[in-house]
Design a protein around this motif. Structure first.
Motif, PDB file in Angstrom:
ATOM      1  N   PRO A  47       0.507  -0.974   0.191  1.00  0.00           N
ATOM      2  CA  PRO A  47      -0.452   0.039   0.001  1.00  0.00           C
ATOM      3  C   PRO A  47       0.893   0.992  -0.436  1.00  0.00           C
ATOM      4  N   ASN A  48       0.170   2.283  -0.517  1.00  0.00           N
ATOM      5  CA  ASN A  48       0.861   3.840  -0.095  1.00  0.00           C
ATOM      6  C   ASN A  48       1.357   3.954   1.084  1.00  0.00           C
ATOM      7  N   GLY A  49       3.010   4.494   1.532  1.00  0.00           N
ATOM      8  CA  GLY A  49       3.161   4.783   2.405  1.00  0.00           C
ATOM      9  C   GLY A  49       4.020   3.242   2.944  1.00  0.00           C
ATOM     10  N   ALA A  50       3.651   2.328   2.751  1.00  0.00           N
ATOM     11  CA  ALA A  50       4.739   1.115   3.066  1.00  0.00           C
ATOM     12  C   ALA A  50       6.191   1.367   3.108  1.00  0.00           C
ATOM     13  N   GLY A  51       6.512   1.941   2.643  1.00  0.00           N
ATOM     14  CA  GLY A  51       8.242   1.583   2.381  1.00  0.00           C
ATOM     15  C   GLY A  51       9.073   1.670   1.395  1.00  0.00           C
ATOM     16  N   LYS A  52       8.144   1.572   0.630  1.00  0.00           N
ATOM     17  CA  LYS A  52       8.729   0.857  -1.077  1.00  0.00           C
ATOM     18  C   LYS A  52      10.079   1.454  -1.685  1.00  0.00           C
ATOM     19  N   ALA A 200       2.663  -6.758 -12.566  1.00  0.00           N
ATOM     20  CA  ALA A 200       3.568  -7.051 -11.405  1.00  0.00           C
ATOM     21  C   ALA A 200       3.706  -8.210 -12.151  1.00  0.00           C
ATOM     22  N   LYS A 201       2.402  -9.029 -12.462  1.00  0.00           N
ATOM     23  CA  LYS A 201       2.210 -10.431 -13.190  1.00  0.00           C
ATOM     24  C   LYS A 201       3.087 -10.874 -14.175  1.00  0.00           C
ATOM     25  N   ARG A 202       2.931  -9.676 -15.383  1.00  0.00           N
ATOM     26  CA  ARG A 202       3.716  -9.922 -16.767  1.00  0.00           C
ATOM     27  C   ARG A 202       5.670  -9.817 -16.218  1.00  0.00           C
ATOM     28  N   LEU A 203       5.897  -9.381 -15.360  1.00  0.00           N
ATOM     29  CA  LEU A 203       7.074  -8.860 -15.365  1.00  0.00           C
ATOM     30  C   LEU A 203       7.656  -9.758 -14.250  1.00  0.00           C
ATOM     31  N   GLY A 204       7.451  -9.662 -12.990  1.00  0.00           N
ATOM     32  CA  GLY A 204       8.027 -10.022 -12.184  1.00  0.00           C
ATOM     33  C   GLY A 204       7.978 -11.616 -11.767  1.00  0.00           C
ATOM     34  N   ASP A 205       9.539 -11.936 -11.589  1.00  0.00           N
ATOM     35  CA  ASP A 205       9.664 -13.504 -10.837  1.00  0.00           C
ATOM     36  C   ASP A 205       9.511 -14.024  -9.327  1.00  0.00           C
ATOM     37  N   ASP A 206       9.858 -12.182  -8.472  1.00  0.00           N
ATOM     38  CA  ASP A 206       9.428 -12.734  -7.550  1.00  0.00           C
ATOM     39  C   ASP A 206       8.644 -11.454  -6.812  1.00  0.00           C
ATOM     40  N   VAL A 207       8.195 -11.434  -5.246  1.00  0.00           N
ATOM     41  CA  VAL A 207       6.986 -10.676  -4.973  1.00  0.00           C
ATOM     42  C   VAL A 207       8.424 -10.322  -4.107  1.00  0.00           C
ATOM     43  N   LEU A 208       8.006  -8.312  -3.640  1.00  0.00           N
ATOM     44  CA  LEU A 208       7.827  -8.094  -1.900  1.00  0.00           C
ATOM     45  C   LEU A 208       7.377  -7.904  -1.979  1.00  0.00           C
ATOM     46  N   PHE A 209       6.400  -8.181  -0.251  1.00  0.00           N
ATOM     47  CA  PHE A 209       5.617  -7.858  -0.267  1.00  0.00           C
ATOM     48  C   PHE A 209       5.646  -6.883   0.543  1.00  0.00           C
ATOM     49  N   LEU A 210       5.124  -5.924   0.514  1.00  0.00           N
ATOM     50  CA  LEU A 210       5.731  -4.666   2.278  1.00  0.00           C
ATOM     51  C   LEU A 210       4.295  -3.893   2.850  1.00  0.00           C
ATOM     52  N   CYS A 211       4.542  -4.108   3.839  1.00  0.00           N
ATOM     53  CA  CYS A 211       3.022  -2.820   4.608  1.00  0.00           C
ATOM     54  C   CYS A 211       3.772  -2.849   6.055  1.00  0.00           C
ATOM     55  N   GLN A 212       2.993  -0.835   6.164  1.00  0.00           N
ATOM     56  CA  GLN A 212       3.154  -0.768   7.218  1.00  0.00           C
ATOM     57  C   GLN A 212       5.172  -0.977   8.131  1.00  0.00           C
ATOM     58  N   GLY A 213       6.447  -1.057   6.686  1.00  0.00           N
ATOM     59  CA  GLY A 213       7.183  -0.570   7.186  1.00  0.00           C
ATOM     60  C   GLY A 213       8.137  -2.382   7.176  1.00  0.00           C
TER      61      GLY A 213
END
Ligand SMILES: Nc1ncnc2c1ncn2[C@@H]1O[C@H](COP(=O)(O)OP(=O)(O)O)[C@@H](O)[C@H]1O
Ligand SMILES: [Mg+2]
Length: 243
Positions: A47-52, A200-213
């Motif tokens: 989400p927005n503000g997650a720290g990405k 993300a589905k088109r380009l990603g091999d792996d996903v890093l999911f961030l929430c609240q830092g």
């Protein structure tokens, strides 16, 4: 976070060990430990503000963690050659081609090689005709292609992209996605922030999911989208978490 290393099928590239970033009493990134493998493309979502963006800036060396450390495996701990493309391109007040030759000069490329490398990169991104125009008068899509051309000329081992298509129309988005694929083909390690799930589905091999830092999930892209393991990631994939 049991699957923290699940996506690492090849040799490790970068390890973050308990990386924390605080600012004015607020903990913006908390205790981030993860390893990225040396191949493929990692998509950072949340989400927005997650720290990405903060995380990306730390990995790129633009910010220093408050505590914790980064270790680049292949280069004796030091960062490899790397470039970054931002949501809004950062262009110097000079011609398109001069923006590229300048970046090459900063990187320490011999002056003889700068122009040929810049021309080749501009041609590759369809910018030959605008090479001598001031970079800042180019359209948003052209400027983003110029940012990619500049990165291409640098031959980075790692390319960071922070929401590179958020401000672009569909044709320009396609050009950026094609470029990301091309970088991948020549072996550049891609680390990209996006809030666009189909991208993300088109380009990603792996996903890093961030929430609240925090890193909530790190998994290969297929598993992440098919069967997210956490409630937050599930809600995000269903489009229920605001970004
Ligand atoms: N340079 C900075 N200094 C202090 N706080 C920042 C800075 N950049 C971002 N933040 C704050 O850190 C949090 C995460 O920001 P950011 O990494 O930009 O989120 P994201 O990219 O996931 O939307 C936000 O609360 C934001 O306000
Ligand atoms: Mg951001």
């Amino acid at each position: 976070m049991n699957d923290m290393h699940a996506a690492s099928t090849s040799a490790p590239l970068l390890t973050l060990d308990k990386v924390t970033f605080r600012h004015r009493g607020q903990t913006l990134l908390q205790n981030i430990s993860l390893t990225l493998s040396s191949q493929g493309s990692t998509i950072v979502m949340g989400p927005n503000g997650a720290g990405k963006s903060l995380l990306m800036r730390i990995c790129h060396g633009l910010l220093t963690p408050t505590s914790g450390r980064l270790h680049w495996h292949d280069t004796g701990g030091r960062p490899p050659r790397q470039a970054m493309v931002f949501q809004r391109p950062v262009m110097l007040r000079r011609s398109a081609i001069a923006n590229v030759t300048y970046a090459l000069a900063v990187q320490g490329t011999c002056w003889r090689d700068r122009k040929p490398l810049a021309r080749e990169a501009l041609e590759r991104f369809g910018l030959t005709d605008v090479a001598h125009r001031p970079a800042r008068v180019l359209s948003g899509g052209e400027q983003q292609r110029l940012a990619l051309a500049r990165a291409w000329a640098l031959r980075p081992a790692v390319l960071f992209l922070d929401e590179p298509t958020s401000a672009l129309d569909p044709a320009a988005i396609k050009a950026v996605e094609d470029a990301v694929t091309d970088f991948g083909r020549v072996g550049t390690r891609i680390i990209m922030n996006t809030h666009d799930i189909s991208q993300a589905k088109r380009l990603g091999d792996d996903v890093l999911f961030l929430c609240q830092g925090r890193v909530v999930e790190h998994n290969n892209a297929e598993s992440f989208f098919l069967a997210p393991r956490t409630r937050d990631a599930s809600a995000f994939v269903r489009g229920e978490l605001v970004w």
